[in-house]
Design a protein around this motif. Sequence first.
Motif, PDB file in Angstrom:
ATOM      1  N   LYS A   8       0.623  -1.297   0.070  1.00 33.44           N
ATOM      2  CA  LYS A   8       0.030   0.114   0.043  1.00 33.44           C
ATOM      3  C   LYS A   8       0.949   1.220  -0.042  1.00 33.44           C
ATOM      4  O   LYS A   8       0.591   2.311  -0.734  1.00 33.44           O
ATOM      5  N   SER A   9       1.955   1.449   0.899  1.00 28.92           N
ATOM      6  CA  SER A   9       2.780   2.297   0.927  1.00 28.92           C
ATOM      7  C   SER A   9       3.453   2.534  -0.525  1.00 28.92           C
ATOM      8  O   SER A   9       3.488   3.733  -0.919  1.00 28.92           O
ATOM      9  N   TYR A  10       3.676   1.541  -1.279  1.00 31.00           N
ATOM     10  CA  TYR A  10       4.524   1.551  -2.474  1.00 31.00           C
ATOM     11  C   TYR A  10       3.572   2.218  -3.554  1.00 31.00           C
ATOM     12  O   TYR A  10       3.787   3.196  -4.351  1.00 31.00           O
ATOM     13  N   CYS A  11       2.129   1.764  -3.607  1.00 32.30           N
ATOM     14  CA  CYS A  11       1.398   2.250  -4.397  1.00 32.30           C
ATOM     15  C   CYS A  11       0.858   3.829  -4.122  1.00 32.30           C
ATOM     16  O   CYS A  11       0.646   4.522  -5.134  1.00 32.30           O
ATOM     17  N   ASN A  12       0.719   3.936  -2.721  1.00 33.36           N
ATOM     18  CA  ASN A  12       0.456   5.286  -2.484  1.00 33.36           C
ATOM     19  C   ASN A  12       1.405   6.316  -2.878  1.00 33.36           C
ATOM     20  O   ASN A  12       1.205   7.409  -3.377  1.00 33.36           O
ATOM     21  N   ALA A  13       2.636   5.926  -2.834  1.00 31.50           N
ATOM     22  CA  ALA A  13       3.764   6.828  -3.017  1.00 31.50           C
ATOM     23  C   ALA A  13       4.093   7.114  -4.571  1.00 31.50           C
ATOM     24  O   ALA A  13       4.491   8.109  -4.935  1.00 31.50           O
TER      25      ALA A  13
ATOM     26  N   GLY B  19       1.427   5.922  -6.859  1.00 32.42           N
ATOM     27  CA  GLY B  19       0.229   6.392  -7.651  1.00 32.42           C
ATOM     28  C   GLY B  19      -0.249   5.216  -8.734  1.00 32.42           C
ATOM     29  O   GLY B  19      -1.036   5.104  -9.162  1.00 32.42           O
ATOM     30  N   ALA B  20       0.361   4.101  -8.298  1.00 30.95           N
ATOM     31  CA  ALA B  20       0.033   2.626  -9.029  1.00 30.95           C
ATOM     32  C   ALA B  20      -1.154   2.102  -8.814  1.00 30.95           C
ATOM     33  O   ALA B  20      -1.686   2.079  -7.729  1.00 30.95           O
ATOM     34  N   PRO B  21      -1.891   2.013  -9.742  1.00 32.88           N
ATOM     35  CA  PRO B  21      -3.462   1.486  -9.416  1.00 32.88           C
ATOM     36  C   PRO B  21      -3.522   0.061  -8.976  1.00 32.88           C
ATOM     37  O   PRO B  21      -4.338  -0.381  -8.393  1.00 32.88           O
ATOM     38  N   ILE B  22      -2.336  -0.762  -9.497  1.00 35.47           N
ATOM     39  CA  ILE B  22      -2.574  -2.442  -9.024  1.00 35.47           C
ATOM     40  C   ILE B  22      -1.350  -2.823  -8.282  1.00 35.47           C
ATOM     41  O   ILE B  22      -0.315  -2.534  -8.426  1.00 35.47           O
ATOM     42  N   GLY B  23      -1.787  -3.677  -7.230  1.00 33.68           N
ATOM     43  CA  GLY B  23      -0.847  -4.016  -6.272  1.00 33.68           C
ATOM     44  C   GLY B  23      -0.929  -5.714  -6.239  1.00 33.68           C
ATOM     45  O   GLY B  23      -1.879  -6.449  -6.559  1.00 33.68           O
ATOM     46  N   ILE B  24       0.193  -6.308  -5.968  1.00 33.99           N
ATOM     47  CA  ILE B  24       0.298  -7.772  -6.149  1.00 33.99           C
ATOM     48  C   ILE B  24       1.155  -8.272  -4.850  1.00 33.99           C
ATOM     49  O   ILE B  24       2.273  -7.693  -4.804  1.00 33.99           O
ATOM     50  N   TRP B  25       0.746  -9.047  -4.182  1.00 33.50           N
ATOM     51  CA  TRP B  25       1.345  -9.470  -2.670  1.00 33.50           C
ATOM     52  C   TRP B  25       1.689 -10.932  -2.998  1.00 33.50           C
ATOM     53  O   TRP B  25       0.390 -11.757  -3.350  1.00 33.50           O
TER      54      TRP B  25
END
Length: 695
Positions: A131-136, A138-144
């Motif tokens: 979440k911190s990476y996406c928020n920093a 602006g990436a709309p998609i994240g995968i863990w």
Amino acid sequence: MEETIKMILADILKDSNYKLTQFSAEKVKFLEENIIVRETRGKDTPYINCLVRKKEIKLTPEEAVRQLYVMVLMQDFGYPTDRMELEYAVSFGREKKRADIVIFDRDKTTSPYIMVELKKPKLKDGKEQLKSYCNATGAPIGIWSNGDSISFYHRKDPNYFEDIPGIPKEDQKLSEILSERWTIEDLIEKDKLVTERKSLKDLILEMEDEVLANAGVDVFEELFKLIFTKLFDELESGRNRSRHLEFRNYGDTESELKTKIQRLFDQSKKKWEGVFTDDAKIMLTPSHLSVCVSSLQDVKLFNSNLDVVDEAFEYLINKSSKGEKGQYFTPRYVIDMCVKMLNPHTDETIIDTAAGSCGFPVHTIFHVWEKILEAKGLDKSHLFTLEEKPVECLDYVRDKVFAIDFDEKAVRVGRTLNLIAGDGQTNVLHLNTLDWERWDEKTEDEDWQDVYFEGWKKLKKLRADKNSNRDFGFDILMANPPFAGDIKESRILAKYELGKKANGKYQTKVGRDILFIERNLDFLKPGGRMAIVLPQGRFNNSSDKQIRDFIAEHGRILAVVGLHGNVFKPHTGTKTSVLFVQKWDDQLCPKVEDYPIFFATMQEPSKDNSGEKIYLKRKDFPEAKAKMVAESGDVQDPTTHYESTPQNLDEFLLDSHGHLIVKHDLFNHDGLTKDGIAEAFLEFAKKEKLSFVGK
């Protein structure tokens, strides 16, 4: 110096929290074939030529998972390596952190589009980092992923990350993934519990952390409404295979989604009455609801035994009632042992007098249904609970199965499970079993009647005396009464023999479970049989001799099965036993002074000391492997997914419905495990010519 030593990934990952279960055998094999082993400081060290950085990199557990996931992104989703960067620097003020994999936007080539986090093997930690990476950025998609579980998220705004079923391929838009219409077949194929290796309880914990903790609503009620609505949606699509599932966000706005889910909830209330009030509304805000729907929409709640939804309800009820009055759920394998030992039959009535979420009635229903299906030459399928049943199956639920509990939340959950089984009818009633004298106050109340009158009408017919609620004529009773708390009301104690001391005087307080022993015997007809879970002390303490004498006077003690101390953990470490009794009767169980009793003690703990279930590993049963592969050809069978990842073959054993099997010695699980206590008891019962065996 370079050597031709072969290294396998399982060895490299051995002491880490990473696994390989998300990846195909081909990808694992390809990576293993390309490992370069070099000697550094006298030790063999694995390296790999990185697919993106085009240079040699030391192969740590995290790097192995990363290289495999790069292959997934390239081969399965079509992303070229020139749109990827590994160890991408993300700025947080003056500090920089490195994101594992980033895929850039096709048009804005320097803008991150997808962020992948593999460094944190625990979902909670990984999601926070992601979440911190996406928020920093602006990436709309994240995968863990940790190579075993995997999660996909769509960042709607900094506060809300919604689950999505997967990521777009290189030539797709995110909106195409979100608007794809699903049928029940799609849900079977893509069920998150199988593909992402999660449990419904995990997802609920995640929702609680993310949105529900601060939503200002009753978490139990709101999640109950959503699970209830989703069960209805799956049932409708299960019985009309071409119908599109509606409990999904197909790119709706948040307010459109809320209107749609409320409409579906209203339909489900009509189908299954008496669980929610007619005017009940979903109280979550549209944005909270949207996050919850996206978490639940890819989960298949229906399978062959309702255990998915059962586990979630157990968690929710325990959380909301915090184990008050010792209300602990009976593990389903203990219930199944009791059902096998008492062998309920189609023409017999059964009641649970302390029903909780109705584990005993529901598993009795499954046991009897299997007999009905067997007699008709039909198989039990993987979506057994969802399919329409022969009329005999529904008649059995509607006419023969009863349950009572004094906790309204538990009654509503129990009703839900029974309503599903009975296709909309149930005899699960909100009454205080021990205080039968006051039942009239309930049964004459109009609001109570609106919900429970049909079931009450049927229960009344089973009274031994039509003017009293004390004695009934049930064939079978199974219950796990609450242990905690004493009954102190002299008005109630005066109604029970076990309310007295040995000298005939009434006591000032009596354990609730003691009164349940006497009350349960009142519910049984002569020759009727019961299983009751009791604290071990009742069988050992010299002060409880009076109770043991009372039981022996009223019936034949068939068996005592000592359960392991971990069975009721994490809720309580109280050691318990199950008592099996058949009431004396000239025909079915003639009274004798001396007779053998079956004693057994559970040896396998079934749970660890913290209360987590222990599951059977395949290596414990190598002979089951061939059988499992042979039986897993059905497309509806999750084991087909499981078989396609050979690294798993030495992991957990699954039954033919794709369910994990708890490691216990109570009975033989579908012919895959060894015979246990239940089978030994049935042998004993045949020798003793007990009335209910061999029916």
